[in-house]
Design a protein around this motif. Structure first.
Motif, PDB file in Angstrom:
ATOM      1  N   GLY A   5     -10.421 -18.036   2.498  1.00  0.00           N
ATOM      2  CA  GLY A   5     -10.313 -17.186   1.322  1.00  0.00           C
ATOM      3  C   GLY A   5     -11.073 -15.880   1.397  1.00  0.00           C
ATOM      4  N   GLY A   6     -11.661 -15.568   2.533  1.00  0.00           N
ATOM      5  CA  GLY A   6     -12.418 -14.326   2.675  1.00  0.00           C
ATOM      6  C   GLY A   6     -11.581 -13.212   3.290  1.00  0.00           C
ATOM      7  N   VAL A   7     -12.262 -12.073   3.453  1.00  0.00           N
ATOM      8  CA  VAL A   7     -11.610 -10.888   4.031  1.00  0.00           C
ATOM      9  C   VAL A   7     -11.082 -11.202   5.441  1.00  0.00           C
ATOM     10  CG1 VAL A   7     -12.001  -8.488   4.729  1.00  0.00           C
ATOM     11  CG2 VAL A   7     -13.086  -9.371   2.648  1.00  0.00           C
ATOM     12  N   ILE A   8     -11.889 -11.920   6.216  1.00  0.00           N
ATOM     13  CA  ILE A   8     -11.499 -12.234   7.610  1.00  0.00           C
ATOM     14  C   ILE A   8     -10.170 -13.002   7.651  1.00  0.00           C
ATOM     15  CG2 ILE A   8     -12.146 -13.577   9.676  1.00  0.00           C
ATOM     16  CD1 ILE A   8     -14.082 -11.341   9.509  1.00  0.00           C
ATOM     17  N   GLU A   9     -10.029 -13.985   6.766  1.00  0.00           N
ATOM     18  CA  GLU A   9      -8.786 -14.781   6.758  1.00  0.00           C
ATOM     19  C   GLU A   9      -7.584 -13.903   6.407  1.00  0.00           C
ATOM     20  OE1 GLU A   9     -11.708 -15.889   5.106  1.00  0.00           O
ATOM     21  OE2 GLU A   9     -12.111 -16.944   6.989  1.00  0.00           O
ATOM     22  N   THR A  10      -7.803 -12.973   5.462  1.00  0.00           N
ATOM     23  CA  THR A  10      -6.734 -12.026   5.088  1.00  0.00           C
ATOM     24  C   THR A  10      -6.323 -11.191   6.304  1.00  0.00           C
ATOM     25  OG1 THR A  10      -7.766 -11.911   2.923  1.00  0.00           O
ATOM     26  CG2 THR A  10      -6.118 -10.218   3.417  1.00  0.00           C
ATOM     27  N   HIS A 188     -20.771 -10.419   3.959  1.00  0.00           N
ATOM     28  CA  HIS A 188     -21.095  -8.983   3.942  1.00  0.00           C
ATOM     29  C   HIS A 188     -19.885  -8.125   3.609  1.00  0.00           C
ATOM     30  CE1 HIS A 188     -25.313  -9.249   4.996  1.00  0.00           C
ATOM     31  NE2 HIS A 188     -24.964 -10.330   5.680  1.00  0.00           N
ATOM     32  N   LEU A 189     -18.706  -8.516   4.122  1.00  0.00           N
ATOM     33  CA  LEU A 189     -17.484  -7.753   3.828  1.00  0.00           C
ATOM     34  C   LEU A 189     -17.167  -7.812   2.336  1.00  0.00           C
ATOM     35  CD1 LEU A 189     -15.383  -8.887   6.915  1.00  0.00           C
ATOM     36  CD2 LEU A 189     -15.978  -6.502   6.373  1.00  0.00           C
ATOM     37  N   GLY A 190     -17.488  -8.962   1.718  1.00  0.00           N
ATOM     38  CA  GLY A 190     -17.194  -9.158   0.300  1.00  0.00           C
ATOM     39  C   GLY A 190     -17.969  -8.232  -0.623  1.00  0.00           C
TER      40      GLY A 190
END
Ligand code: NFM
Length: 220
Positions: A5-10, A188-190
């Motif tokens: 559910g984070g930026v990386i998965e997107t 950190h991206l969040g």
């Protein structure tokens, strides 16, 4: 916070084709199906030793950024753990090279390897944000983890001579370490501003492209 559910998965969904080209490269698949040409493996081994030596100061720069910019002291411990295994890794490369009759001191870095090492150097600049550097760091570790784990799966025909190499990056402990790095990067991206997030995405794409080229180079 857990992976998912984070930026990386997107990003991994958005850039899925490139990610697959990096993690399921024909050279990796040839290890898994046992058809690998050992001269390609030796070329990879020599070049990767040079890469890993350049990866050590890059790791140190990520550690330094974590100490200065992270609000969570466990970031430093995760990165330090990765650096400790790099110490073993360098010793392993020397042992493995002698097993294959490779003289590491005579190896000349290929153009792609030089480019990759220059890219690492560019990320070492103090101007590069921790969020960007940790995203690249995670990606570099994760592509090896995923690729080599594939060669250890049930039904793989990895030659016995290459099992130890696949274990080095494909083992569960390394997988857990990569998930910890992914959680750190996501955290950190969040909370990073949009321009930093955009630069982290560019860095991820650069890593994936360089990884594909690194495998291409090793294949000859
Ligand atoms: C080209 C390349 N990419 C990633 C790794 C894995 N990180 C450190 O060992 C590696 N050894 N080589």
């Amino acid at each position: 916070m857990e992976v998912g559910g984070g930026v990386i998965e997107t990003w991994l969904k958005k850039h899925r084709m490139l990610y697959i080209r990096a993690t399921k490269h024909p050279l990796i698949l040839s290890i898994r199906d046992g058809t690998i040409d050992f001269s390609s493996f030796k070329r990879w081994l020599g070049q990767d030793y040079i890469f890993v030596r350049a990866f050590v100061p890059f790791s140190a720069s990520v550690l330094l950024k974590a100490c200065k910019e992270s609000d969570n002291s466990s970031d430093m411990e995760v990165i330090l753990g990765g650096m400790a295994s790099l110490n073993d890794e360098i010793a392993w490369f020397k042992k493995e090279a002698s097993k294959w009759g490779l003289e590491l001191s005579t190896i000349v870095p290929q153009k792609v390897n030089q480019e990759y090492c220059r890219f690492l150097e560019s990320l070492m600049s103090p101007q590069v944000e921790y969020t960007v550097a940790i995203t690249a760091f995670w990606a570099i570790e994760a592509v090896y983890q995923e690729g080599f784990a594939l060669c250890l799966q049930d039904g793989s025909k990895t030659p016995p001579e290459l099992k130890e190499t696949c274990q080095r990056w494909g083992n569960d402990g390394f997988g857990q370490y990569c998930r910890s790095l992914q959680n750190i990067a996501n955290r950190h991206l969040g909370k990073a501003p949009p321009d930093v997030v955009a630069r982290a995405e560019v860095a991820l794409l650069q890593v994936l492209e360089l990884e594909v080229e690194f495998w291409n180079m090793s294949q000859g």
